[in-house]
Design a protein around this motif. Structure first.
Motif, mmCIF file in Angstrom:
data_model
loop_
_atom_site.group_PDB
_atom_site.id
_atom_site.type_symbol
_atom_site.label_atom_id
_atom_site.label_comp_id
_atom_site.label_asym_id
_atom_site.label_seq_id
_atom_site.Cartn_x
_atom_site.Cartn_y
_atom_site.Cartn_z
ATOM 1 N N LEU A 48 -28.094 18.423 -7.951
ATOM 2 C CA LEU A 48 -28.542 17.596 -9.679
ATOM 3 C C LEU A 48 -29.625 18.092 -8.978
ATOM 4 O O LEU A 48 -30.318 18.356 -10.279
ATOM 5 N N ARG A 49 -29.839 19.072 -7.955
ATOM 6 C CA ARG A 49 -31.944 19.850 -7.873
ATOM 7 C C ARG A 49 -31.552 20.699 -8.822
ATOM 8 O O ARG A 49 -32.520 21.645 -9.359
ATOM 9 N N GLN A 50 -30.359 21.652 -9.232
ATOM 10 C CA GLN A 50 -29.687 22.522 -9.955
ATOM 11 C C GLN A 50 -29.322 21.851 -11.254
ATOM 12 O O GLN A 50 -29.157 22.775 -12.023
ATOM 13 N N GLY A 51 -29.310 20.757 -11.418
ATOM 14 C CA GLY A 51 -28.962 19.878 -12.988
ATOM 15 C C GLY A 51 -27.193 20.204 -12.879
ATOM 16 O O GLY A 51 -26.844 20.200 -13.893
ATOM 17 N N PHE A 52 -26.488 19.681 -11.807
ATOM 18 C CA PHE A 52 -25.468 19.964 -12.115
ATOM 19 C C PHE A 52 -24.992 18.459 -11.828
ATOM 20 O O PHE A 52 -25.593 18.501 -10.709
ATOM 21 N N ASN A 53 -24.218 17.702 -12.846
ATOM 22 C CA ASN A 53 -24.045 16.508 -12.182
ATOM 23 C C ASN A 53 -22.641 16.415 -12.126
ATOM 24 O O ASN A 53 -21.874 14.877 -12.769
ATOM 25 N N ASN A 54 -22.319 16.891 -10.976
ATOM 26 C CA ASN A 54 -20.700 16.300 -10.464
ATOM 27 C C ASN A 54 -19.752 16.420 -11.748
ATOM 28 O O ASN A 54 -18.677 16.029 -12.014
ATOM 29 N N SER A 55 -19.138 17.117 -12.091
ATOM 30 C CA SER A 55 -18.724 17.284 -14.449
ATOM 31 C C SER A 55 -17.844 18.421 -14.957
ATOM 32 O O SER A 55 -18.053 19.781 -13.776
ATOM 33 N N LEU A 56 -17.108 18.497 -14.863
ATOM 34 C CA LEU A 56 -16.588 19.623 -15.171
ATOM 35 C C LEU A 56 -16.141 19.974 -16.924
ATOM 36 O O LEU A 56 -16.104 18.737 -17.303
ATOM 37 N N ASN A 57 -15.491 21.230 -17.346
ATOM 38 C CA ASN A 57 -15.583 21.523 -19.321
ATOM 39 C C ASN A 57 -13.974 19.811 -19.326
ATOM 40 O O ASN A 57 -13.613 20.643 -18.021
ATOM 41 N N GLY A 58 -13.972 20.240 -20.187
ATOM 42 C CA GLY A 58 -13.052 19.022 -21.034
ATOM 43 C C GLY A 58 -12.195 20.186 -20.783
ATOM 44 O O GLY A 58 -10.548 19.362 -19.804
ATOM 45 N N MET A 59 -11.557 21.207 -20.500
ATOM 46 C CA MET A 59 -10.065 21.760 -20.761
ATOM 47 C C MET A 59 -10.034 22.258 -19.531
ATOM 48 O O MET A 59 -8.606 22.794 -19.005
ATOM 49 N N ALA A 60 -10.497 22.593 -18.235
ATOM 50 C CA ALA A 60 -10.939 22.882 -16.985
ATOM 51 C C ALA A 60 -10.137 21.130 -16.736
ATOM 52 O O ALA A 60 -9.374 21.204 -15.595
ATOM 53 N N TYR A 110 -14.505 17.836 -28.571
ATOM 54 C CA TYR A 110 -14.980 18.386 -27.466
ATOM 55 C C TYR A 110 -15.761 17.231 -26.869
ATOM 56 O O TYR A 110 -16.953 18.207 -26.407
ATOM 57 N N GLY A 111 -15.965 16.371 -26.296
ATOM 58 C CA GLY A 111 -17.460 15.684 -26.391
ATOM 59 C C GLY A 111 -17.071 15.416 -24.607
ATOM 60 O O GLY A 111 -16.583 16.401 -24.026
ATOM 61 N N TYR A 112 -18.678 14.989 -24.220
ATOM 62 C CA TYR A 112 -18.446 15.038 -22.957
ATOM 63 C C TYR A 112 -16.995 14.308 -22.041
ATOM 64 O O TYR A 112 -16.459 13.568 -22.439
ATOM 65 N N THR A 113 -16.777 15.115 -20.557
ATOM 66 C CA THR A 113 -15.784 14.508 -20.261
ATOM 67 C C THR A 113 -15.477 13.893 -19.200
ATOM 68 O O THR A 113 -16.678 14.518 -18.322
ATOM 69 N N VAL A 114 -14.892 13.126 -18.662
ATOM 70 C CA VAL A 114 -15.682 12.120 -17.518
ATOM 71 C C VAL A 114 -14.067 12.671 -16.557
ATOM 72 O O VAL A 114 -12.741 12.792 -17.131
ATOM 73 N N ILE A 115 -14.266 12.534 -15.077
ATOM 74 C CA ILE A 115 -13.092 13.291 -14.326
ATOM 75 C C ILE A 115 -12.870 11.728 -13.727
ATOM 76 O O ILE A 115 -13.656 11.335 -12.961
ATOM 77 N N ASP A 116 -11.627 11.413 -14.733
ATOM 78 C CA ASP A 116 -11.208 9.774 -14.256
ATOM 79 C C ASP A 116 -10.649 9.477 -12.434
ATOM 80 O O ASP A 116 -10.227 10.805 -11.606
ATOM 81 N N GLU A 117 -10.119 8.624 -12.557
ATOM 82 C CA GLU A 117 -9.048 8.302 -11.079
ATOM 83 C C GLU A 117 -7.411 9.226 -11.778
ATOM 84 O O GLU A 117 -7.177 9.750 -10.646
ATOM 85 N N ASP A 118 -6.905 9.688 -12.780
ATOM 86 C CA ASP A 118 -5.943 10.225 -12.873
ATOM 87 C C ASP A 118 -6.556 12.084 -12.628
ATOM 88 O O ASP A 118 -5.831 12.569 -11.779
ATOM 89 N N VAL A 119 -7.498 12.147 -12.944
ATOM 90 C CA VAL A 119 -7.863 13.234 -12.023
ATOM 91 C C VAL A 119 -7.839 13.611 -10.889
ATOM 92 O O VAL A 119 -7.527 14.623 -10.318
ATOM 93 N N THR A 120 -8.601 12.723 -10.383
ATOM 94 C CA THR A 120 -9.223 13.280 -8.850
ATOM 95 C C THR A 120 -7.643 12.160 -8.397
ATOM 96 O O THR A 120 -7.784 13.148 -7.115
ATOM 97 N N SER A 121 -7.011 11.932 -8.521
ATOM 98 C CA SER A 121 -5.720 11.674 -7.547
ATOM 99 C C SER A 121 -4.972 12.424 -7.524
ATOM 100 O O SER A 121 -4.645 13.170 -6.794
ATOM 101 N N ILE A 173 -3.195 22.997 -25.577
ATOM 102 C CA ILE A 173 -2.984 22.434 -26.546
ATOM 103 C C ILE A 173 -2.327 21.401 -27.320
ATOM 104 O O ILE A 173 -3.824 21.328 -28.026
ATOM 105 N N LYS A 174 -1.897 20.187 -26.740
ATOM 106 C CA LYS A 174 -2.172 18.881 -26.726
ATOM 107 C C LYS A 174 -3.589 18.452 -26.749
ATOM 108 O O LYS A 174 -3.935 17.589 -27.716
ATOM 109 N N ARG A 175 -4.751 19.249 -25.768
ATOM 110 C CA ARG A 175 -6.108 18.635 -26.202
ATOM 111 C C ARG A 175 -6.457 19.350 -26.645
ATOM 112 O O ARG A 175 -7.444 18.932 -27.970
ATOM 113 N N ALA A 176 -6.253 21.093 -27.487
ATOM 114 C CA ALA A 176 -7.224 21.914 -28.487
ATOM 115 C C ALA A 176 -7.028 20.303 -29.640
ATOM 116 O O ALA A 176 -6.944 20.849 -30.333
#
Length: 395
Positions: A262-274, A59-70, A51-54
């Motif tokens: 990468l060959r299939q067009g995936f760039n190691n990212s997820l959507n912002g809500m995910a 809803y721009g491109y989303t980074v998977i940062d250290e907070d998410v990874t940790s 809800i807070k995110r919405a």
């Protein structure tokens, strides 16, 4: 009222489980207890984070940062005792997407791929669509329990199997493999130089008295031949948000998998809500999960007790985890099509027919128990009534 007793109306929410009854069962008059998502709301912490995110509204491109990874690495370490590194991670929309990439990265068309049947339907699909050769190592079913046929497994591996897709914990039979079993499977794969692609999406859904062990955590040698797939989706009912990750400790294998994406067009990212949901779930969802585990174990035991008392023709497999109950219906003496229609037309329940998991499941049905107790009781009542009518007509 308990959080897990509240009934939520999921109709008209574009729910596969509730809004596809006519397409799936050719009837609207069934109680859906099939596809593996839950009829429970996600943890409050997850919903509040979304809800807070919405409310931010961008809803721009989303980074998977250290907070998410940790949040991921901390969860795997704290929950499963495996100390993983952030550089071992690839992110993808789902485990099957990752398995698809792994098969392309490490095998070639015509290569033999082993699975342990009966097993999750998409395993068959990805092997077939990629033109690999399916090799089955059927599980041994005895006394309503499943074990591994290691002699058959070794014979099959010796025939030139290139990769083994492990389901751990196992869907649909509910086994949580022991350390001894995992080590023996892994040692055989090392002996015959087969990669291990381990689907561990149900890793967090393990009952009291059992413990999930990631197969790659057993040794460096095993980790070097393993790609482990995990996700918060089954654990916290986030499947529709599409977030999963692969853990690949071996640097060379990690590069191969990354290149396949990468060959299939995936760039190691997820959507912002995910990303938002995954981080919130792993940081704050554990109390919710502990309560959930008590509920689904109670539901599993209730079904077993009720069938034993009122429909003994239905044998519930001894389950050690997941929210999926595997029921042997062979004493009804129906073929797979008759059995499926019996549950729909007479039982008025929408279940997963065992035939979907391979011929070894033809006489079985799979029941999803991740729903309020009132739903469980109604579904069980319908099935028992159908069996009682069948019994009377066959006496």
């Amino acid at each position: 009222m308990s959080f897990f007793e509240e009934v939520h109306d999921r109709k008209q929410t574009k729910s596969v489980k509730w809004d596809m009854l006519q397409m799936r069962f050719q009837s609207e008059d069934v109680l859906p207890m099939w596809v593996a998502d839950m009829d429970f709301k996600a943890p409050d912490a997850v919903n509040q984070a979304l809800i807070k995110r919405a409310e931010h509204g961008i809803y721009g491109y989303t980074v998977i940062d250290e907070d998410v990874t940790s949040s991921v690495t901390d969860w795997v370490k704290n929950r499963h005792g495996w100390d993983i590194q952030s550089e071992w991670l690839n992110y993808s929309p789902g485990v099957i997407n990752t398995l698809h990439m792994a098969l392309q990265a490490f095998t070639e068309p015509g290569d033999k791929i082993m699975i342990q049947t009966p097993v999750y339907t998409p395993f068959y699909n990805i092997i077939n669509v990629l033109d690999r050769e399916l090799v089955k190592n059927p599980l041994i079913h005895q006394d309503d329990y499943y074990t591994i046929d290691f002699e058959d497994m070794e014979n099959k591996l010796a025939s030139g199997v290139k990769a083994f897709i492990l389901c751990s914990p196992h869907n649909p039979v509910g086994r949580v493999w022991t350390e001894k079993e995992l080590r023996k499977m892994a040692d055989l794969c090392l002996q015959y130089d087969a990669m291990i692609f381990s689907d561990e999406i149900h890793a967090d859904l393990v009952f009291q008295g059992h413990k999930h062990l990631p197969i790659a955590s057993l040794s460096t040698e095993i980790a070097d031949k393993t790609i482990t797939c995990m996700a918060p989706s089954k654990t916290f009912n986030l499947a529709g948000l599409q977030a999963s990750y692969a853990i690949t400790p071996n640097e060379e294998n990690k590069e191969k998998l990354t290149n396949a994406f990468l060959r299939q067009g995936f760039n190691n990212s997820l959507n912002g809500m995910a990303v938002t949901a995954m981080e919130a779930a792993y940081r704050h969802g554990q109390p919710w999960l502990e309560d959930l585990l008590e509920v689904i174990q109670s539901h599993t035991e209730y079904i077993k007790e009720m069938f034993a008392a009122h429909a003994p023709e239905l044998k519930v497999t001894k389950s050690e985890g997941t929210y999926l109950v595997w029921v042997d219906c062979s004493e009804l003496n129906m073929d797979k099509k008759e059995l499926n229609r019996f549950m729909i037309d007479k039982g008025r329940v929408g279940l997963n027919p065992g035939q979907d998991y391979g011929v070894e499941g033809d006489a079985f049905m799979r029941i999803n128990v991740a729903c309020p107790r009132t739903t469980i009781e109604e579904g069980v009542k319908r099935i028992i009534h159908a069996v009682e009518v069948w019994r009377e007509s066959n006496n």
